[in-house]
Design a protein around this motif. Structure first.
Motif, mmCIF file in Angstrom:
data_model
loop_
_atom_site.group_PDB
_atom_site.id
_atom_site.type_symbol
_atom_site.label_atom_id
_atom_site.label_comp_id
_atom_site.label_asym_id
_atom_site.label_seq_id
_atom_site.Cartn_x
_atom_site.Cartn_y
_atom_site.Cartn_z
ATOM 1 N N ARG A 1 0.124 6.641 0.132
ATOM 2 C CA ARG A 1 0.904 6.546 1.238
ATOM 3 C C ARG A 1 0.730 7.571 2.535
ATOM 4 O O ARG A 1 0.051 8.426 2.073
ATOM 5 N N THR B 1 2.711 -2.162 0.142
ATOM 6 C CA THR B 1 3.497 -2.467 -1.154
ATOM 7 C C THR B 1 4.309 -3.723 -0.939
ATOM 8 O O THR B 1 4.175 -3.733 0.323
ATOM 9 N N ASP B 2 5.050 -3.934 -1.764
ATOM 10 C CA ASP B 2 5.974 -5.274 -1.835
ATOM 11 C C ASP B 2 7.054 -4.846 -0.559
ATOM 12 O O ASP B 2 7.590 -5.681 0.197
ATOM 13 N N THR C 1 5.583 -0.636 2.851
ATOM 14 C CA THR C 1 4.889 0.709 2.849
ATOM 15 C C THR C 1 3.309 0.425 2.983
ATOM 16 O O THR C 1 2.600 -0.129 2.029
ATOM 17 N N LEU D 1 -0.562 1.394 2.700
ATOM 18 C CA LEU D 1 -1.520 1.878 1.628
ATOM 19 C C LEU D 1 -2.782 2.207 2.239
ATOM 20 O O LEU D 1 -3.250 1.366 3.180
#
Length: 66
Positions: A24, A46-47, A50, A52
């Motif tokens: 992150r 991410t779900d 966020t 990556l």
């Protein structure tokens, strides 16, 4: 020669080597330090949305032809 940043090796080489895992944005300062060279590439999200990133590293050669 290999240098270690926590559990992340960065080998002296002309090639960039991928550090294991995805990171992150706020984790960059835990990984990037010293005079090594880094390439950061977007690697999805991410779900919860966020971002990556994959980080590639090579150790800068001291006194090398730059």
């Amino acid at each position: 020669m290999t240098t270690r940043r926590e559990d992340r090796p960065c080998t002296v080489s002309d090639e960039f080597l991928r550090l294991p895992g995805l990171f992150r944005r706020w984790e960059f300062e835990q990984v990037i330090e010293g005079s090594d060279e880094f390439h950061i590439q977007s690697a999805g999200a991410t779900d919860d949305g966020t971002e990556l990133f994959a980080i590639y590293c090579r150790e800068r050669l001291v006194g090398g032809g730059q």
